[in-house]
Design an enzyme around this catalytic site. Structure first.
Site, PDB file in Angstrom:
ATOM      1  N   ARG A 235       0.863  -1.182   0.000  1.00 16.45           N
ATOM      2  CA  ARG A 235       0.000   0.000   0.000  1.00 16.45           C
ATOM      3  C   ARG A 235       0.899   1.231   0.000  1.00 16.45           C
ATOM      4  O   ARG A 235       1.917   1.282   0.703  1.00 16.45           O
ATOM      5  CB  ARG A 235      -0.931   0.015   1.216  1.00 16.45           C
ATOM      6  CG  ARG A 235      -2.150  -0.893   1.073  1.00 16.45           C
ATOM      7  CD  ARG A 235      -3.104  -0.347   0.027  1.00 16.45           C
ATOM      8  NE  ARG A 235      -4.362  -1.077  -0.063  1.00 16.45           N
ATOM      9  CZ  ARG A 235      -4.621  -1.999  -0.982  1.00 16.45           C
ATOM     10  NH1 ARG A 235      -3.689  -2.323  -1.864  1.00 16.45           N
ATOM     11  NH2 ARG A 235      -5.798  -2.592  -1.024  1.00 16.45           N
ATOM     12  N   ASP A 259       4.453   0.239  -7.387  1.00 15.20           N
ATOM     13  CA  ASP A 259       3.170  -0.017  -8.034  1.00 15.20           C
ATOM     14  C   ASP A 259       2.039   0.682  -7.305  1.00 15.20           C
ATOM     15  O   ASP A 259       0.935   0.785  -7.822  1.00 15.20           O
ATOM     16  CB  ASP A 259       2.905  -1.524  -8.072  1.00 15.20           C
ATOM     17  CG  ASP A 259       1.642  -1.874  -8.848  1.00 15.20           C
ATOM     18  OD1 ASP A 259       1.576  -1.532 -10.047  1.00 15.20           O
ATOM     19  OD2 ASP A 259       0.724  -2.479  -8.254  1.00 15.20           O
ATOM     20  N   GLU A 264      -3.082   8.382  -5.397  1.00 13.87           N
ATOM     21  CA  GLU A 264      -3.261   7.803  -6.716  1.00 13.87           C
ATOM     22  C   GLU A 264      -4.450   8.462  -7.408  1.00 13.87           C
ATOM     23  O   GLU A 264      -5.470   8.714  -6.783  1.00 13.87           O
ATOM     24  CB  GLU A 264      -3.497   6.297  -6.604  1.00 13.87           C
ATOM     25  CG  GLU A 264      -2.316   5.552  -6.003  1.00 13.87           C
ATOM     26  CD  GLU A 264      -2.521   4.045  -5.921  1.00 13.87           C
ATOM     27  OE1 GLU A 264      -3.540   3.561  -6.450  1.00 13.87           O
ATOM     28  OE2 GLU A 264      -1.664   3.360  -5.350  1.00 13.87           O
ATOM     29  N   HIS A 283      -0.640   0.782 -10.187  1.00 14.13           N
ATOM     30  CA  HIS A 283      -1.397  -0.095  -9.281  1.00 14.13           C
ATOM     31  C   HIS A 283      -1.994  -1.273 -10.058  1.00 14.13           C
ATOM     32  O   HIS A 283      -3.207  -1.502 -10.050  1.00 14.13           O
ATOM     33  CB  HIS A 283      -2.506   0.684  -8.582  1.00 14.13           C
ATOM     34  CG  HIS A 283      -2.930   0.056  -7.280  1.00 14.13           C
ATOM     35  ND1 HIS A 283      -3.322   0.795  -6.184  1.00 14.13           N
ATOM     36  CD2 HIS A 283      -3.022  -1.242  -6.896  1.00 14.13           C
ATOM     37  CE1 HIS A 283      -3.650  -0.021  -5.190  1.00 14.13           C
ATOM     38  NE2 HIS A 283      -3.476  -1.267  -5.601  1.00 14.13           N
TER      39      HIS A 283
END
Length: 326
Positions: A235, A259, A264, A283
């Site tokens: 996370r 990632d 985001e 992600h």
């Protein structure tokens, strides 16, 4: 006369509609799709099951007073931090997650990033674009030392996958334990700072909880070896982004593959985009072709268990914030 079918509310992102594969339940349940606070408030009264696919919305917290008969909440993700609002955490409503769906592909992503760093694929690409022939030596992958922060299902799959080609893998969990089948050793999170200098790669595979939020900051990056690389598939908020940027700019660590991010999507003007030896993805580490159908099939299987009064698969320990070990 049979009673009304149970109502399932599916909370999705705007415009997504009913998840692929979920139509298989149309004859067995009253399916309702919600995509914002208003539609969720309208759908929740009388609903027995809530399936959440959108984790970037405050709709659940805002609409929660309308949930008058929920018996089960399911998250179509491994992480459940977005669902752990106080009302859910403090209720007796069971929560389940998508444990097992993404493990293999996330492990492949991690191994791919390790190989990409060791074999300098980014450097090859840059030289190819410049039409420059430059012979160089690269690092062997076998023998690299990997510390996986998070010893749950995803962390274990990473360890098994990477160990298969000769990478030495240790893990970090809430507490130390020995005799493990997947990790050479599992150390306690409290010992993280003393462990970090000994590893070539550090992978974050932990869930986001109060114990892991902001876990990696300036002190942790200073403790890592200068040649080490960080890989985060857990996370984003586990990493303090400003501290990571500073560590990369100052050469405290050699690189990062990310990632997930604190915010985001990553803003187009963020410095991470332009830092050398940084690999970014949106992600998507675990999202394979067919993943949405796989999530629906997993939910439907659990729904059948719920109908029969059987124990649900992948129960989440709401106090800890992640699925209990198998």
């Amino acid at each position: 006369m049979a009673g009304a079918p149970p109502r399932i509310v599916v909370l999705t992102a705007p415009g997504e509609g009913l998840p692929q594969g979920m139509e298989a339940l149309q004859d067995d349940a009253d399916l309702r799709v919600a995509e914002d606070t208003a539609s969720l408030e309208a759908a929740l009264p009388g609903a027995s099951v809530l399936c959440v696919t959108d984790f970037r919305t405050d709709a659940l917290a805002e609409a929660w007073p309308a949930a008058d008969s929920l018996e089960w909440i399911h998250a179509t993700s491994a992480g459940v931090d977005a669902l752990m609002i106080p009302a859910v955490r403090d209720s007796d409503i069971p929560v389940t997650n998508a444990r097992g769906i993404f493990d293999r592909c996330i492990a492949e992503y991690v191994l791919g990033q390790i190989i990409a760093f060791c074999k300098d694929f980014a450097g090859n690409w840059q030289l190819q674009q410049a039409h420059e022939w430059r012979h160089r030596e690269t690092e062997p992958v076998a023998g690299q030392r990997l510390l996986v922060v998070g010893s749950g299902a995803i962390g274990r799959r990473i360890a098994r996958t990477c160990s298969a080609i000769g990478i030495e893998c240790d893990g970090v969990g809430r507490r130390a334990r020995g005799g493990d089948d997947d990790f050479g050793a599992i150390y306690a999170q409290a010992d993280l700072l003393s462990l970090l200098p000994d590893y070539d790669f550090v992978v974050i595979a932990a869930p986001l909880t109060e114990a892991t939020r902001g876990l990696f900051g300036a002190a942790e990056f200073k403790a890592m070896a200068e040649h080490a690389r960080l890989i985060n598939i857990g996370r984003g908020p586990i990493v303090q982004t400003d501290a990571l940027v500073a560590a990369l700019e100052d050469g405290a660590i050699d690189g990062a593959a990310l990632d997930v991010f604190e915010h985001e999507p990553l803003p187009a003007d963020h410095p991470l985009w332009d830092l050398p030896n940084v690999h970014l993805s949106a992600h998507m580490a675990g999202d394979f072709i067919g993943w949405k159908t796989a999530l629906s099939e997993q939910f439907i299987d659990n729904f059948r268990r719920w109908q029969r009064g059987e124990a649900l698969n992948n129960p989440v320990d709401k106090a800890q914030g992640f699925a209990a070990s198998s």
